[in-house]
Design a protein around this motif. Structure first.
Motif, PDB file in Angstrom:
ATOM      1  N   ASP A  76       0.704  -0.990  -0.309  1.00 11.43           N
ATOM      2  CA  ASP A  76       0.306   0.312  -0.260  1.00 11.43           C
ATOM      3  C   ASP A  76       0.939   0.912  -0.075  1.00 11.43           C
ATOM      4  O   ASP A  76       0.363   2.217  -1.045  1.00 11.43           O
ATOM      5  N   THR A  77       1.688   0.778   0.670  1.00  8.34           N
ATOM      6  CA  THR A  77       2.844   2.546   0.723  1.00  8.34           C
ATOM      7  C   THR A  77       4.226   2.472  -0.173  1.00  8.34           C
ATOM      8  O   THR A  77       4.858   3.462  -0.300  1.00  8.34           O
ATOM      9  N   ASN A  78       4.194   1.325  -0.971  1.00 10.74           N
ATOM     10  CA  ASN A  78       5.606   0.553  -0.888  1.00 10.74           C
ATOM     11  C   ASN A  78       6.949   1.169  -0.347  1.00 10.74           C
ATOM     12  O   ASN A  78       7.641   1.557  -0.832  1.00 10.74           O
ATOM     13  N   GLN A  79       6.891   1.259   0.900  1.00 11.42           N
ATOM     14  CA  GLN A  79       7.996   1.105   1.704  1.00 11.42           C
ATOM     15  C   GLN A  79       8.223  -0.163   2.585  1.00 11.42           C
ATOM     16  O   GLN A  79       8.010  -1.153   2.294  1.00 11.42           O
ATOM     17  N   ILE A  80       9.591  -0.336   2.223  1.00 11.97           N
ATOM     18  CA  ILE A  80      10.427  -1.381   2.814  1.00 11.97           C
ATOM     19  C   ILE A  80      10.409  -1.669   4.363  1.00 11.97           C
ATOM     20  O   ILE A  80      10.339  -0.504   5.510  1.00 11.97           O
TER      21      ILE A  80
END
Lengths: 257, 153
Positions: A250-254
């Motif tokens: 959803d956030t494209n975060q690691i």
């Protein structure tokens, strides 16, 4: 896929901990209080005992650290507070109740493996860094047979990868057919050796309910799903060490886990 | 027979065939806390030891800053035979970090040693250290902690 360069920041090594990047674990010691009946002495004689807490230290050997932090990095990444005490060219890392002993890595000894993921459109790529280099490039330039894990000086490493999806309700999905899925159970970690194309990436397809399509090697994702990668090393024929990372779709975060 | 040859930061050790070797610390402590420790062990006949963590390459690494004892355990027929060799950490003019001490035959290794610090009796055999399960060492650490905590009125 785009290859991104290694940096301490993206794999979670804090600036104050970079001095540990070339260190590997030697051992682990735990200090803990235990209840004991302690003599009370007077005039050279024991007159009674009292129950108090005494401090006892205990070593833990290499096999007790299976899947623990052989490469020191996980503790470093999690940002746990510790005091580092220089010790004969290495360090004792004092976490309070646990002491890690570390030494400088030997030549051709793994000391830096960081699982990492990147996303391009609907493909999640395994972008693990080995020795601070993108893993495919490292494997192409180095002979794995000449490298060793710190606790396996005689054994050649066997690298493998396991993919998981975590849905919005915490269910775990593996790369197995619908009939074999156990979404709410402890993962069995189905894995792919790194020479298998399925180790390089996994696809994502939006759908009505979470799942996995073995024909296209795709996770069927819904809002709130995350993809996890486990990079596994089995130098003695059984899983000895792994590093893991999570990608929030959803956030494209690691997320470092 | 155990033979040990100091070589700068490293000690080269040779043991008999089919022996399991343990390199045990005689006084493993962190601060003042005695540690129930697991000795480094190897099945190799020829190996090296160092106490340096600075990138010195060796087969076994010693964590504790104290004298050690190299113990071998070997099955001979229906019996288990032990041998020991004491090694000391030192700074010598030759640049060697290790000094080879006394040899311990089987009888010395299995002999029961008793100490009574502050009235607390602690039994100990060197052969307890040739132990992958560290059960004896954990027990010894517990009693050492009690001895150190004795209250004097």
């Amino acid at each position: 896929m785009n290859v991104i360069p290694y940096s301490d920041e993206i794999v979670g090594v804090l600036p104050e901990n970079t001095f540990l990047k070339d260190q590997v674990m030697v051992g682990l010691t735990r200090i803990a209080p235990r209840s004991a009946s302690v003599p009370v002495r007077k005039n050279g004689r024991t007159i009674r005992t009292e129950k108090i807490l005494v401090i006892v230290g205990e070593d833990y050997g290499a096999q007790s650290m299976v899947d623990e932090d052989l490469l020191i990095q996980q503790k470093v990444k999690h940002g746990l507070y510790f005091i580092s005490i220089p010790h004969k060219g290495g360090y004792i890392l004092d976490f309070g109740d646990t002491m890690f002993w570390t030494r400088k890595a030997n030549p051709n000894e793994f000391h830096s493996i960081n699982a990492f993921l990147t996303r391009e459109d609907n493909t999640i790529y395994n972008h693990t860094f080995i020795q601070q280099q993108y893993w495919k490039e490292w494997v192409a330039q180095n002979n794995i047979a000449q490298w060793r894990m710190p606790f396996s000086p005689e054994s050649i490493s066997t690298f493998a990868v396991s993919w998981q999806m975590i849905d919005a309700e915490g269910g775990k999905w593996e790369c197995v057919s619908e009939a074999q899925q156990k979404p709410y159970w402890i993962p069995r970690l189905t894995y792919f050796l790194i020479n298998n194309p399925k180790a390089s990436s996994v696809n994502i397809v939006e759908g009505a309910a979470p799942g996995y399509d073995p024909d296209t090697h795709s996770f069927i994702v819904t809002p709130g799903c995350k993809i996890r990668l486990f990079w596994i090393n089995s130098p003695m024929g059984q899983k000895e060490w792994s590093d893991e990372v999570e990608f929030d779709l959803d956030t494209n975060q690691i997320n470092l886990i | 027979m155990i033979t040990a040859t100091p070589n700068g930061k490293v000690l080269n050790v040779q043991v008999d065939q089919r022996a399991i070797t343990y390199i045990a610390a005689e006084n493993p402590r962190i601060g003042s806390v005695f540690i129930g420790h697991i000795p480094e062990s190897t099945v190799r006949q020829s190996f090296s030891i160092t106490d340096m963590f600075d990138g010195t390459v060796a087969d076994e690494y010693l964590k504790y800053d104290c004298d050690h004892i190299i113990l071998t355990r070997k099955q001979v027929g229906t019996t288990v035979q032990f041998e020991g060799l004491k090694i000391r950490l030192t700074n010598s003019a030759t640049g060697n970090r290790f000094e080879v001490g006394e040899y311990l035959p089987h009888a010395e290794v299995v002999k029961l040693n008793t100490e009574k610090p502050n009235g607390v009796t602690i039994h100990h055999r060197y052969s307890d250290l040739a132990n992958d399960a560290k059960a004896e060492e954990t027990r010894r650490a517990y009693f050492k902690a009690i001895a150190a905590a004795v209250i004097f009125e």
